[in-house]
Each structure stands twice: as C-alpha cells, then as structure tokens.
Design an enzyme around this catalytic site. Structure first.
Site, PDB file in Angstrom:
ATOM      1  N   ASP A 149     103.859 -46.253  13.060  1.00  0.00           N
ATOM      2  CA  ASP A 149     102.570 -45.579  12.892  1.00  0.00           C
ATOM      3  C   ASP A 149     101.637 -46.117  13.964  1.00  0.00           C
ATOM      4  OD1 ASP A 149     100.543 -43.972  11.614  1.00  0.00           O
ATOM      5  OD2 ASP A 149      99.689 -45.816  10.818  1.00  0.00           O
ATOM      6  N   SER A 150     100.462 -45.521  14.049  1.00  0.00           N
ATOM      7  CA  SER A 150      99.459 -46.027  14.993  1.00  0.00           C
ATOM      8  C   SER A 150      98.861 -47.344  14.501  1.00  0.00           C
ATOM      9  CB  SER A 150      98.344 -44.997  15.166  1.00  0.00           C
ATOM     10  OG  SER A 150      97.711 -44.795  13.916  1.00  0.00           O
TER      11      SER A 150
ATOM     12  N   TYR B  55      95.586 -42.477  17.041  1.00  0.00           N
ATOM     13  CA  TYR B  55      96.326 -41.479  17.813  1.00  0.00           C
ATOM     14  C   TYR B  55      95.680 -40.085  17.685  1.00  0.00           C
ATOM     15  CZ  TYR B  55     100.616 -44.315  18.566  1.00  0.00           C
ATOM     16  OH  TYR B  55     101.536 -45.246  18.970  1.00  0.00           O
TER      17      TYR B  55
ATOM     18  N   CYS C  82     103.774 -41.438  10.603  1.00  0.00           N
ATOM     19  CA  CYS C  82     102.538 -41.052  11.293  1.00  0.00           C
ATOM     20  C   CYS C  82     102.614 -39.535  11.455  1.00  0.00           C
ATOM     21  CB  CYS C  82     102.495 -41.738  12.659  1.00  0.00           C
ATOM     22  SG  CYS C  82     101.181 -41.144  13.734  1.00  0.00           S
ATOM     23  N   ASN C  83     101.772 -38.821  10.702  1.00  0.00           N
ATOM     24  CA  ASN C  83     101.868 -37.361  10.735  1.00  0.00           C
ATOM     25  C   ASN C  83     101.390 -36.773  12.056  1.00  0.00           C
ATOM     26  OD1 ASN C  83     102.943 -37.094   8.120  1.00  0.00           O
ATOM     27  ND2 ASN C  83     100.912 -37.454   7.261  1.00  0.00           N
ATOM     28  N   THR C  84     100.467 -37.475  12.705  1.00  0.00           N
ATOM     29  CA  THR C  84     100.006 -36.989  14.010  1.00  0.00           C
ATOM     30  C   THR C  84     101.192 -36.927  14.978  1.00  0.00           C
ATOM     31  OG1 THR C  84      97.869 -38.028  13.609  1.00  0.00           O
ATOM     32  CG2 THR C  84      98.383 -37.454  15.895  1.00  0.00           C
TER      33      THR C  84
ATOM     34  N   CYS D  16      97.286 -37.550   6.504  1.00  0.00           N
ATOM     35  CA  CYS D  16      97.420 -38.685   7.428  1.00  0.00           C
ATOM     36  C   CYS D  16      97.844 -39.871   6.572  1.00  0.00           C
ATOM     37  CB  CYS D  16      96.079 -38.943   8.103  1.00  0.00           C
ATOM     38  SG  CYS D  16      95.973 -40.553   8.925  1.00  0.00           S
ATOM     39  N   THR D  17      98.775 -40.653   7.077  1.00  0.00           N
ATOM     40  CA  THR D  17      99.347 -41.720   6.247  1.00  0.00           C
ATOM     41  C   THR D  17      98.365 -42.865   5.975  1.00  0.00           C
ATOM     42  OG1 THR D  17     100.301 -42.730   8.243  1.00  0.00           O
ATOM     43  CG2 THR D  17     101.705 -41.215   6.975  1.00  0.00           C
ATOM     44  N   HIS D  18      97.260 -42.889   6.694  1.00  0.00           N
ATOM     45  CA  HIS D  18      96.227 -43.889   6.375  1.00  0.00           C
ATOM     46  C   HIS D  18      95.497 -43.547   5.066  1.00  0.00           C
ATOM     47  CE1 HIS D  18      96.598 -45.249  10.584  1.00  0.00           C
ATOM     48  NE2 HIS D  18      95.821 -46.273  10.292  1.00  0.00           N
TER      49      HIS D  18
HETATM   50  N1  DGL Z   1      98.448 -42.486  10.349  1.00  0.00           N
HETATM   51  C1  DGL Z   1      98.617 -41.510  11.349  1.00  0.00           C
HETATM   52  C2  DGL Z   1      98.793 -40.126  10.792  1.00  0.00           C
HETATM   53  O1  DGL Z   1      99.421 -40.004   9.771  1.00  0.00           O
HETATM   54  C3  DGL Z   1      97.797 -41.646  12.622  1.00  0.00           C
HETATM   55  C4  DGL Z   1      96.329 -41.743  12.476  1.00  0.00           C
HETATM   56  C5  DGL Z   1      95.640 -41.988  13.805  1.00  0.00           C
HETATM   57  O2  DGL Z   1      95.997 -42.932  14.483  1.00  0.00           O
HETATM   58  O3  DGL Z   1      94.729 -41.196  14.141  1.00  0.00           O
HETATM   59  O4  DGL Z   1      98.376 -39.153  11.348  1.00  0.00           O
END
Ligand code: DGL
Length: 308
Positions: free
Chosen positions: A19-20, A54, A85-87, A195-197
C-alpha cells in the site's frame, strides 16, 4: 475479480501485500482474521509511506511505484500478491497481472459481487481522487448489474488524516462530514470504503453518520469482501487473535518507528519491528527483475516482540 487461475486459499502460504502507507493493514487485518493459528500463513507487508499519498499522483507514476514494490516483495518467494491499495488496482491492476509471476488479487471484484448479492440498489463509494476519477468501483459493480446506481466520490482529505495518526480525532470527523453529506443527499443505502485507509476511520464515520441521519447506510469494507471470498469463511469472532500479526513482516519506505507506532494504533496491537527499505533498494529490485536476475534477499527477521 477472483479468477479461476488463482490458487486456493489453502494452497497459498506466503502472501505479499503493499500500500502507499498504513492503509493496507486493514486488508492484512481481514486476512489474518480468517486464520485459525498464527503459523498457518506468512505475510510480508510494505507501505510506501515516503511517497504517500498515491491518490493525487498520475497513474503512470503509481504504476511504476507498484512494480517497484512488487519486485521487492517477490524476493520472499510468495504465492500471491494482494494489492492492498485500491488506487493502485484502479490504475494498474492489468499491468501488474502481466508483470507478476504469481497471482495478483485486488478488492474490487469481491466487493462488487457482495453488493450485487446483497441487493443494494444505490451505493456510495468513498475513494481517493484517482480511484474516483477512474470510476473503478462503478465499473466493477455495473459490470455485474448496470442498474445499480453508484456514486463514487474522491475524498482527498482522509488519507493524510489516517497517516497522521488522527483516525479517531475530531479532525477526522470534520474531514469526513462533507463527503458523508454528499452521499446522504444522494440517498445511498450503503457506503463502501473505497480506499484501504478508510476502515480505520470507522468510529469517526459512525459518529458522523449518527449526527446526520437516523437511518445510517450499511458500511461495506472491501477488505472483508476479499477475505470472505478467498478464505470462504467469515471473520473469527472478536477479530484477529491477539498474536495474529506474529507471522507478518513489516517494511516501509519511510521512518520505521513512525510506521510501527501508527500501525500499532490502527491495528490496536503492537506489530513489533519494522524495516526501512530505501529507494535504492526498491529501484534495484525493480531493475534486477527486469534483467531477470535473482535479487539478493534483504535480511528481514520475524519479530518475536510482535506478540502483544
Ligand atoms: N490506501 C490506498 C487506496 O486504497 C492509497 C491511498 C493514497 O495513498 O492516496 O487507495
């Protein structure tokens, strides 16, 4: 999507996730939440904290970063890679599938299937700007049922809040409010953490929802959708075992101590030691893989102190 070429959960013993930053730990948490014993599987996790977020970066750049992280992870003799990381999945899944010698999993297909099977007709997706711009979740959901109304919105304030360790703060609620308002005005029946965050903002989101509506929408965590789909079983009652993260190795491109502290806050467990991977090491792993030469493994040890 869970593809037929993917190995069964039972046969996967070592899984790499990236992930980021700390966001992908929500995916790791869901996967270890399916394990009976902490030795059943091993996980290697890398968070690219130095280059986080990201979500505001150009797709080409994210795809390059993802290949670097994957090249580094592949040193560990993995059976599968999870794009936590979905992005990254939104902008680079196809490219990573051709790049990686082991199966690549992401969260969007299982989430779309869950939404369809559950009969949700109007769904809101909170995601990064890049994911929302790509309409990545909308495409997956509408490929299963074009009549489902999907409101996929970019929420750029949220990742910095989680990375700053402020997920349970008033700042988190303030950051969430405009996004939640937009989705409630669209009368959604469910909100997806695109988003996984965002699963780490769960209590903040629930507080915001309860202050705004008497009928809160269903909240869907794609990490749980993936974990259910690949393991074929629901989460253990009470979540991961106390020492569940014992079988995980953690690395970051940023400061190891800060990462360990923030990860511990997110997972509510001490994760033990974290290794810093330098940009030179990442680039070397990427270049050597392109040259098809074996990469000398970085000596990362399991952390006995990870047991809380
Ligand atoms: N956690 C990531 C996602 O699921 C990336 C978030 C990011 O870095 O902007 O998209």
């Amino acid at each position: 999507m869970i593809q037929s070429t993917e190995p069964s959960w039972k046969k996967i013993s070592r899984i790499g996730l990236f992930d980021s930053g700390v966001g992908g730990l929500s995916v790791l948490r869901s996967l270890v939440g399916r394990l009976e014993y902490n030795t059943e599987k091993e996980f290697v996790y890398i968070g690219d904290t130095l280059r986080c977020p990201y979500g505001n970066r150009p797709p080409r750049q994210v795809t390059t970063y993802v290949k670097q992280l994957t090249s580094w992870l592949l040193q560990f003799n993995l059976d599968a890679i999870v794009m936590a990381c979905n992005t990254s999945a939104a902008v680079g899944k196809d490219e990573l599938v051709s790049y990686s010698p082991v199966p690549v999993l992401d969260l969007m297909g299982p989430t779309a299937k869950f939404i369809k099977d559950r009969g949700v007709r109007r769904v809101g997706v909170m995601a990064t700007a890049a994911t929302a711009r790509k309409k990545a979740f909308s495409q997956q959901i509408n490929s299963l049922d074009p009549k489902i109304l999907v409101n996929e919105i970019g929420c750029p304030l949220l990742v910095p809040v989680v990375e700053a360790g402020l997920a349970d703060s008033q700042d988190a609620q303030d950051a969430l409010k405009p996004y939640v308002k937009e989705l409630l005005e669209a009368d959604v029946e469910a909100i997806v953490y695109g988003c996984t965050h965002y699963p780490f903002l769960d209590s903040a989101l629930k507080s915001v929802l309860s202050s705004m509506t008497a009928y809160p929408p269903l909240i869907i965590d794609p990490a749980e959708c993936l974990a259910n789909a690949i393991s074929g079983k629901p989460a253990n009652v009470g979540g991961p075992q106390p020492d569940a993260f014992f079988s995980c190795r953690f690395a970051t491109t940023g400061d190891a101590e800060t990462f360990a502290h923030n990860a511990g806050r997110c997972l509510k467990q001490n994760i033990g030691s974290v290794t810093t991977v330098t940009m030179n090491e990442l680039t070397a792993a990427f270049v050597l893989r392109r040259l098809q030469k074996p990469v000398v493994p970085t000596p990362i040890q399991f952390a006995p102190e990870a047991v809380s």
